[in-house]
Design an enzyme around this catalytic site. Structure first.
Site, PDB file in Angstrom:
ATOM      1  N   GLY A  84       0.676  -1.204  -0.133  1.00 21.78           N
ATOM      2  CA  GLY A  84      -0.073   0.067   0.111  1.00 21.78           C
ATOM      3  C   GLY A  84       0.759   0.938  -0.081  1.00 21.78           C
TER       4      GLY A  84
ATOM      5  CB  ALA B 170      -3.149  -4.232   6.747  1.00 19.86           C
TER       6      ALA B 170
ATOM      7  CB  ILE C 292     -10.003  -0.634   4.660  1.00 14.01           C
ATOM      8  CG1 ILE C 292     -10.735  -1.139   5.893  1.00 14.01           C
ATOM      9  CG2 ILE C 292      -9.187  -1.751   4.122  1.00 14.01           C
ATOM     10  CD1 ILE C 292     -11.902  -2.173   5.705  1.00 14.01           C
TER      11      ILE C 292
ATOM     12  CG  ASP D  67     -13.949   7.943   5.550  1.00 18.01           C
ATOM     13  OD1 ASP D  67     -13.409   7.192   6.031  1.00 18.01           O
ATOM     14  OD2 ASP D  67     -13.002   9.102   4.956  1.00 18.01           O
TER      15      ASP D  67
ATOM     16  N   GLY E 242     -17.152  11.699   9.845  1.00 19.43           N
ATOM     17  CA  GLY E 242     -17.354  10.586   8.715  1.00 19.43           C
ATOM     18  C   GLY E 242     -16.367   9.381   9.184  1.00 19.43           C
ATOM     19  CD  GLN E 243     -11.548   8.914   8.545  1.00 18.73           C
ATOM     20  OE1 GLN E 243     -10.726   9.687   9.477  1.00 18.73           O
ATOM     21  NE2 GLN E 243     -11.099   8.169   7.727  1.00 18.73           N
TER      22      GLN E 243
ATOM     23  CE1 TYR F  29      -8.268   4.566   8.468  1.00 19.64           C
ATOM     24  CE2 TYR F  29      -7.950   6.621   9.773  1.00 19.64           C
ATOM     25  CZ  TYR F  29      -7.483   5.649   8.982  1.00 19.64           C
ATOM     26  OH  TYR F  29      -6.221   5.833   8.506  1.00 19.64           O
TER      27      TYR F  29
ATOM     28  N   GLY G  44      -0.365  11.908   9.682  1.00 15.64           N
ATOM     29  CA  GLY G  44      -1.395  12.784   9.498  1.00 15.64           C
ATOM     30  C   GLY G  44      -1.774  12.487   7.928  1.00 15.64           C
ATOM     31  CE1 TYR G  45      -7.552  13.313   5.837  1.00 14.88           C
ATOM     32  CE2 TYR G  45      -6.654  14.209   8.233  1.00 14.88           C
ATOM     33  CZ  TYR G  45      -7.575  13.830   7.007  1.00 14.88           C
ATOM     34  OH  TYR G  45      -8.970  13.573   7.558  1.00 14.88           O
TER      35      TYR G  45
HETATM   36  N1  CAA Z   1     -17.206  18.847   9.089  1.00 15.61           N
HETATM   37  C1  CAA Z   1     -18.673  19.317   9.203  1.00 15.61           C
HETATM   38  N2  CAA Z   1     -19.413  19.301   8.716  1.00 15.61           N
HETATM   39  C2  CAA Z   1     -19.702  18.300   7.575  1.00 15.61           C
HETATM   40  C3  CAA Z   1     -18.322  17.882   6.961  1.00 15.61           C
HETATM   41  C4  CAA Z   1     -17.187  18.072   7.933  1.00 15.61           C
HETATM   42  N3  CAA Z   1     -15.951  17.601   7.484  1.00 15.61           N
HETATM   43  N4  CAA Z   1     -18.404  16.936   5.770  1.00 15.61           N
HETATM   44  C5  CAA Z   1     -19.907  17.173   5.754  1.00 15.61           C
HETATM   45  N5  CAA Z   1     -20.365  17.834   6.820  1.00 15.61           N
HETATM   46  C6  CAA Z   1     -21.881  18.308   6.632  1.00 15.61           C
HETATM   47  C7  CAA Z   1     -22.684  18.370   5.460  1.00 15.61           C
HETATM   48  O1  CAA Z   1     -22.522  19.753   4.986  1.00 15.61           O
HETATM   49  C8  CAA Z   1     -23.977  18.073   5.783  1.00 15.61           C
HETATM   50  O2  CAA Z   1     -24.500  19.193   6.442  1.00 15.61           O
HETATM   51  P1  CAA Z   1     -26.039  19.288   6.133  1.00 15.61           P
HETATM   52  O3  CAA Z   1     -26.766  18.255   6.613  1.00 15.61           O
HETATM   53  O4  CAA Z   1     -26.432  20.463   6.777  1.00 15.61           O
HETATM   54  O5  CAA Z   1     -26.376  19.627   4.600  1.00 15.61           O
HETATM   55  C9  CAA Z   1     -23.834  16.852   6.652  1.00 15.61           C
HETATM   56  O6  CAA Z   1     -22.560  17.142   7.506  1.00 15.61           O
HETATM   57  C10 CAA Z   1     -23.868  15.644   6.281  1.00 15.61           C
HETATM   58  O7  CAA Z   1     -22.990  15.670   4.879  1.00 15.61           O
HETATM   59  P2  CAA Z   1     -22.940  14.258   4.158  1.00 15.61           P
HETATM   60  O8  CAA Z   1     -24.256  14.112   3.767  1.00 15.61           O
HETATM   61  O9  CAA Z   1     -22.247  14.786   3.104  1.00 15.61           O
HETATM   62  O10 CAA Z   1     -22.229  13.103   5.054  1.00 15.61           O
HETATM   63  P3  CAA Z   1     -21.667  11.903   4.612  1.00 15.61           P
HETATM   64  O11 CAA Z   1     -22.165  10.803   5.588  1.00 15.61           O
HETATM   65  O12 CAA Z   1     -22.093  11.486   3.019  1.00 15.61           O
HETATM   66  O13 CAA Z   1     -20.186  12.002   4.920  1.00 15.61           O
HETATM   67  C11 CAA Z   1     -17.921  12.318   4.224  1.00 15.61           C
HETATM   68  C12 CAA Z   1     -19.659  12.817   4.286  1.00 15.61           C
HETATM   69  C13 CAA Z   1     -17.883  11.236   3.059  1.00 15.61           C
HETATM   70  C14 CAA Z   1     -17.608  11.733   5.402  1.00 15.61           C
HETATM   71  C15 CAA Z   1     -17.070  13.421   3.838  1.00 15.61           C
HETATM   72  O14 CAA Z   1     -17.439  14.457   4.756  1.00 15.61           O
HETATM   73  C16 CAA Z   1     -15.661  13.094   3.682  1.00 15.61           C
HETATM   74  O15 CAA Z   1     -15.063  12.431   2.953  1.00 15.61           O
HETATM   75  N6  CAA Z   1     -14.909  13.665   4.742  1.00 15.61           N
HETATM   76  C17 CAA Z   1     -13.723  13.628   4.878  1.00 15.61           C
HETATM   77  C18 CAA Z   1     -13.278  12.332   5.892  1.00 15.61           C
HETATM   78  C19 CAA Z   1     -11.582  12.234   6.153  1.00 15.61           C
HETATM   79  O16 CAA Z   1     -11.125  13.121   6.242  1.00 15.61           O
HETATM   80  N7  CAA Z   1     -11.567  10.930   5.931  1.00 15.61           N
HETATM   81  C20 CAA Z   1     -10.087  10.543   5.901  1.00 15.61           C
HETATM   82  C21 CAA Z   1      -9.625   9.557   4.765  1.00 15.61           C
HETATM   83  S1  CAA Z   1      -7.885   9.444   4.663  1.00 15.61           S
HETATM   84  C22 CAA Z   1      -7.561   8.691   6.267  1.00 15.61           C
HETATM   85  O17 CAA Z   1      -8.276   8.277   6.857  1.00 15.61           O
HETATM   86  C23 CAA Z   1      -5.827   8.733   6.317  1.00 15.61           C
HETATM   87  C24 CAA Z   1      -5.584   9.069   7.831  1.00 15.61           C
HETATM   88  O18 CAA Z   1      -5.289   8.299   8.665  1.00 15.61           O
HETATM   89  C25 CAA Z   1      -5.568  10.552   7.890  1.00 15.61           C
END
Ligand code: CAA
Length: 248
Positions: A13, A90, A92, A95, A150-151, A154, A185-186
């Protein structure tokens, strides 16, 4: 003495590949262990590490399956020798906000990210203790320290990894085995690139260093913790996040 053997889960990965490279360069024999079903990615990985010669091998391992991972690790040790260094990379993501999260999305993440750490450590810890030497590094995440929208799955798994790390560190501290976590971090990985661009840009804007991390910047710290003379660092969590989250 022949070079120590290191096994890196998630080894092909984004972070895992770079961790394999660093460990090989610091004199380990390295097994990149990952799902065997992704033939193209395995092929690409072998091309990427071709410059390291015979020091890096690929082995199929599904960390989420307790029984299968136990027997795969026993088989790997029978063919390659005892594993002295274990890096659990490992991981996944599935979100979505808790209000939309299915039981499957919850359990997939907990089973791979946290259950996988139990499975590999459980299989290898006795050997490390018997031989009086081991280095275990669990790749956690800044999102296990701060939580992330969203996590819930995770962040729970990644925070859980650190509790596991501290507990196991205490259990084996007198046996020459260290257990630490690194919380990236990211970084520039596929996992982070899968975050919607607008969300990702917002996150990058809040990183004091002003950019995503490079996998090599994580691998350098992992390699440091895996060194023979890192024996007094145990139960620690080392953040590598560009200042995104500062704590003491
Ligand atoms: N902060 C605050 N509010 C948020 C938000 C956030 N980050 N994201 C969405 N919202 C709000 C939306 O505006 C929406 O508001 P309303 O209901 O008023 O319209 C509400 O929350 C719901 O939003 P969604 O329907 O879009 O929510 P969802 O369940 O589909 O999830 C998400 C959205 C997919 C989580 C998206 O926000 C996202 O991808 N966020 C990033 C998550 C992230 O950072 N993941 C890290 C991956 S990398 C990793 O994990 C490696 C590592 O270790 C760092």
């Amino acid at each position: 003495m022949s070079p120590r053997l290191a096994l890196v889960t998630g080894g092909i990965g984004g972070l895992g590949t770079e961790i394999c490279r660093y460990l090989a360069r610091s004199g380990h024999r390295v097994i990149a262990a990952d799902l065997g079903s992704r033939a193209e990615r395995v092929e690409q990985f072998m091309i990427d590490v071709a410059d390291l010669g015979e020091s890096v091998h690929f082995e199929a391992l599904d960390v989420s399956d307790h029984a299968a991972s136990g027997s795969a690790l026993a088989d790997i040790e029978a063919r390659h020798g005892p594993i002295s260094v274990l890096v659990n990379a490992a991981g996944i993501t599935r979100d979505t906000s808790l209000r939309k999260m299915s039981e499957q999305q919850w359990s997939d993440v907990i089973t791979v990210n946290l259950g996988g750490v139990f499975n590999t450590c459980r299989a290898l810890i006795d050997g490390m203790v018997e031989r009086g030497y081991g280095r275990i590094v669990n790749i956690s995440s800044v999102n296990g320290q701060t939580g992330q929208f969203g996590q819930t799955n995770y962040s729970a798994a990644k925070a859980g990894m650190h509790g596991f790390t501290m507990a196991l560190a205490r259990e084996v501290a007198k046996k020459g085995v260290t257990v630490n976590s690194v919380s990236p971090g990211y970084c520039e990985t596929a996992l982070v690139m899968a975050v919607p661009e607008a969300v990702r840009n917002q996150i990058v804007a809040s990183i004091p260093v002003g950019r995503l991390g490079k996998p090599s910047e994580i691998a350098r710290v992992v390699d440091f913790l895996c060194a023979e003379d890192a024996g007094y660092i145990t139960g620690a969590n080392i953040p590598v996040n560009g200042g995104y989250f500062m704590d003491f």
